[in-house]
Scaffold this active site. Structure first.
Site, PDB file in Angstrom:
ATOM      1  N   LYS A   1       7.483   1.351   2.957  1.00 42.67           N
ATOM      2  CA  LYS A   1       7.367   1.159   1.314  1.00 42.67           C
ATOM      3  C   LYS A   1       8.786   2.584   1.374  1.00 42.67           C
ATOM      4  O   LYS A   1       9.333   3.523   2.438  1.00 42.67           O
ATOM      5  CB  LYS A   1       6.121   2.739   1.008  1.00 42.67           C
ATOM      6  CG  LYS A   1       4.888   1.648   1.126  1.00 42.67           C
ATOM      7  CD  LYS A   1       3.728   2.641   0.282  1.00 42.67           C
ATOM      8  CE  LYS A   1       2.364   1.541   0.163  1.00 42.67           C
ATOM      9  NZ  LYS A   1       2.317   0.855  -0.929  1.00 42.67           N
TER      10      LYS A   1
ATOM     11  N   ARG B   1      -5.088  -6.493   0.804  1.00 37.83           N
ATOM     12  CA  ARG B   1      -6.212  -7.987   0.552  1.00 37.83           C
ATOM     13  C   ARG B   1      -6.627  -8.789   1.533  1.00 37.83           C
ATOM     14  O   ARG B   1      -7.694  -9.512   1.818  1.00 37.83           O
ATOM     15  CB  ARG B   1      -5.603  -8.579  -0.651  1.00 37.83           C
ATOM     16  CG  ARG B   1      -3.808  -9.118  -0.162  1.00 37.83           C
ATOM     17  CD  ARG B   1      -3.286  -9.475  -1.476  1.00 37.83           C
ATOM     18  NE  ARG B   1      -2.785  -8.028  -1.780  1.00 37.83           N
ATOM     19  CZ  ARG B   1      -1.983  -8.681  -3.696  1.00 37.83           C
ATOM     20  NH1 ARG B   1      -1.814  -9.924  -3.753  1.00 37.83           N
ATOM     21  NH2 ARG B   1      -1.679  -7.292  -3.646  1.00 37.83           N
TER      22      ARG B   1
HETATM   23  N1  BES Z   1      -1.664   0.658  -1.276  1.00 37.66           N
HETATM   24  C1  BES Z   1      -1.128   0.237  -2.205  1.00 37.66           C
HETATM   25  C2  BES Z   1      -1.758   0.238  -3.696  1.00 37.66           C
HETATM   26  C3  BES Z   1      -1.322   1.435  -4.575  1.00 37.66           C
HETATM   27  C4  BES Z   1       0.361   1.817  -5.152  1.00 37.66           C
HETATM   28  C5  BES Z   1      -1.867   2.267  -4.514  1.00 37.66           C
HETATM   29  C6  BES Z   1       0.207   3.074  -5.076  1.00 37.66           C
HETATM   30  C7  BES Z   1      -1.965   3.638  -5.513  1.00 37.66           C
HETATM   31  C8  BES Z   1      -0.269   3.790  -5.889  1.00 37.66           C
HETATM   32  C9  BES Z   1      -1.355  -0.970  -1.442  1.00 37.66           C
HETATM   33  O1  BES Z   1      -1.684  -1.681  -0.517  1.00 37.66           O
HETATM   34  C10 BES Z   1       0.077  -2.329  -1.746  1.00 37.66           C
HETATM   35  O2  BES Z   1       0.935  -1.861  -1.262  1.00 37.66           O
HETATM   36  N2  BES Z   1       0.559  -2.523  -2.788  1.00 37.66           N
HETATM   37  C11 BES Z   1       1.242  -3.369  -3.212  1.00 37.66           C
HETATM   38  C12 BES Z   1       1.026  -5.206  -3.877  1.00 37.66           C
HETATM   39  C13 BES Z   1       2.970  -5.668  -3.243  1.00 37.66           C
HETATM   40  C14 BES Z   1       3.374  -5.548  -2.697  1.00 37.66           C
HETATM   41  C15 BES Z   1       2.133  -7.015  -4.132  1.00 37.66           C
HETATM   42  C16 BES Z   1       2.253  -2.588  -4.353  1.00 37.66           C
HETATM   43  O3  BES Z   1       1.542  -2.314  -5.193  1.00 37.66           O
HETATM   44  O4  BES Z   1       3.013  -2.288  -4.619  1.00 37.66           O
HETATM   45 MN    MN Z   2       0.355  -1.280   0.675  1.00 38.31          MN
END
Ligand code: BES
Ligand code: MN
Ligand code: ZN
Length: 508
Positions: A280, A354
């Site tokens: 990230k 997921r």
């Molecule tokens: N935990 C995150 C989702 C999230 C991000 C929740 C910011 C709250 C605030 C999740 O694991 C994630 O990283 N999801 C990605 C999915 C994408 C790679 C398809 C996202 O939401 O960017």
């Molecule tokens: Mn994630």
């Protein structure tokens, strides 16, 4: 905080602080009016002079009111009489709590049950009072070396009711409010813990501690070797880059009829989500400690269920992992076989929620559940779609959707349904595995994630709650909210009421 209910005239309350409501513009609530009449019109005189208009957020503290036996009177603005809704009522209570904590009063008699809230009855108001007052007094300062707690914090609240016939309903409302508030606090505490201390093993210890505390709750921890043997390779793929071993935590509460199928709550427990090799960006990355708030809400709801001794069978399943990059970490392009036997091409290691949930969902099949609800901070896209007010709701069974919508209304812990149509499914096609873990573009990201999970939830009635926008607050008020503990507890309370109704019918 200790809560009690009591009926009686406001002017006769021997209390450190009497709390009375004033509507905009300068109208008194019924109990304030009564107080005013007995006390020579002190309040109406004040209002006439313009010291208080009754706007929400306004308040006025009075001392030595003639004819009254209380030490202080706190007048609080409630806004326009016909416009008080859930949100306004809670705002008023939050303001009241902060103001009371600034006074020297450690106890108060609160006469705000006579504020008319649109579409809500006394029981609802009392429950919200308990929940909101507890919530407003919350702070997470266990890791601060100097605590900033109020000098003389509020300890006891007496809530007024109009008479004896309301007593037992009101006391039940207090019990429910207190159990929900305690569940919310537990979820907030777990969520706010830093990720160096709150790792999968910590969550497992918390589960065992909870089971120690409550004999009706059993905890069982599945360790990595066992998960590997079963075939939970999707879950383990997320964890393999971390020095912290994964834990699949199981909490069982069996106080329902033996024939009742269990309600299963599945929580996403990513104790820190760095994104893994699909790392990230740095901004606000600390907030990814909150990626276990789904798990925290399962703890909170189960604790509430235990405290209320609901006649139900409930199982909590928590997939606890840490998502980290390392030489052992999963690479984009890796293909794993899930517990269901379906293979997954991991194109983005940051779509990890997921991957752990799909194995937990398949594992839930063994319980032959009445319903499965998973709770997950799953997608940033859900925040884009809905903002930070409702949880995103997806379901494969409309009656279950309706049950959760009803519970959301009762608890004021709101949900909004998003579609789960097959039209979206092809976005997850992979050339090399049964499916990919992400789509090729960013369209409808929250729906796509839910569609992925739906492939593992075919054998039971299922709801998925995406709590990415609701589990915590960002910015200056950063902190876990404890949601959706109120929603989940209400859903279980409603199921328990069904059991009681069935019992009554069977007795006939
Ligand atoms: N935990 C995150 C989702 C999230 C991000 C929740 C910011 C709250 C605030 C999740 O694991 C994630 O990283 N999801 C990605 C999915 C994408 C790679 C398809 C996202 O939401 O960017
Ligand atoms: Mn994630
Ligand atoms: Zn995540």
């Amino acid at each position: 905080m200790e809560f009690t209910v009591k009926s009686g005239n406001p002017e006769k309350q021997r209390t450190a602080c009497l709390v009375l409501g004033v509507y905009e513009s300068r109208r008194l609530t019924p109990s304030a009016e009564q107080f005013d009449a007995v006390c020579g019109g002190v309040l109406s005189n004040l209002l006439r002079r313009g010291d208080l208009e009754g706007k929400p957020g306004q308040s006025l503290l009075l001392f030595n009111v003639p004819e009254a036996v209380c030490e202080r009177v706190l007048l609080v603005g409630c806004g326009r009489e016909r416009e008080v809704d859930d949100r306004r009522f809670r705002q008023v209570l939050t303001h009241t709590t902060t103001t009371l904590n600034e006074t020297g009063a450690t106890e108060a008699a609160v006469y705000l049950t006579d504020v008319a809230v649109k579409g809500r009855d006394l029981r609802w108001k009392i429950r919200q009072m308990v929940e909101t007052i507890e919530e407003a007094g919350y702070r997470f300062d266990t890791l601060k070396s100097k605590k900033e707690a109020p000098r003389r914090p509020l300890r006891k609240i007496n809530i007024n009711i109009s008479g004896r016939k309301e007593q037992s309903d009101s006391e039940q409302a207090i019990r429910e409010g207190a159990a929900i508030a305690a569940g919310v606090k537990l979820a907030r505490d777990l969520g706010n813990m830093p990720p160096n201390l709150c790792h999968p093993a910590y969550l497992a210890e918390q589960a065992q501690a909870l089971a120690q505390q409550f004999p009706t709750l059993q905890a069982h921890i599945l360790e990595e070797p066992e998960m590997k043997q079963m075939g939970m390779h999707a879950l383990l793929a997320v964890s393999q880059g971390s020095a912290q071993p994964a834990k699949l935590i199981r909490l069982d509460y069996r106080q329902g009829p033996p024939t009742q199928k269990p309600y299963v709550l599945v929580g996403k427990g990513v104790t820190f989500d760095s994104g893994g090799i699909s790392l990230k960006p740095g901004e606000a990355m600390d907030e990814m400690k909150y990626d276990m708030c789904g798990a925290a809400s399962v703890f909170g709801a189960l604790q509430a269920c235990v405290e209320l001794q609901l006649p139900l069978n409930v199982t909590g399943l928590i997939a606890a992992v840490e998502n980290m990059p390392s030489g052992q970490a999963t690479r984009p392009g890796d293909i794993v076989t899930s517990l269901s036997g379906q293979t997954v091409e991991i194109l983005n290691t940051d779509a990890e929620g997921r991957l752990i949930l799909c194995d937990a969902l398949t594992y839930a099949e063994r319980d032959e559940p009445a319903a499965v609800i998973d709770i997950a901070t799953l997608t940033g896209a859900c925040i884009v779609a809905l903002g930070r007010h409702p949880h995103g709701l997806f379901s494969n069974h409309p009656p279950l959707t309706h049950a959760l919508q009803a519970a959301a209304h009762t608890s004021s812990d709101r949900v909004w349904e998003l579609p789960l149509w097959d039209d979206y499914q092809e976005a997850l096609d992979s050339n090399f595995a049964d499916m990919a873990n992400i789509a090729g573009n960013r369209d409808g990201g929250a729906v796509i994630a839910a569609c992925f999970l739906a492939r593992f939830a075919k054998k039971f009635h299922w709801v998925h709650l995406d709590i990415a926008g609701t589990a915590w607050k960002t910015g200056k008020a950063k902190g876990a909210t404890g949601r959706p503990v109120p929603l989940l507890t209400q859903y279980l309370l409603d199921r328990a009421a069904e059991v009681s109704r069935e019992d009554a019918r069977a007795a006939h």
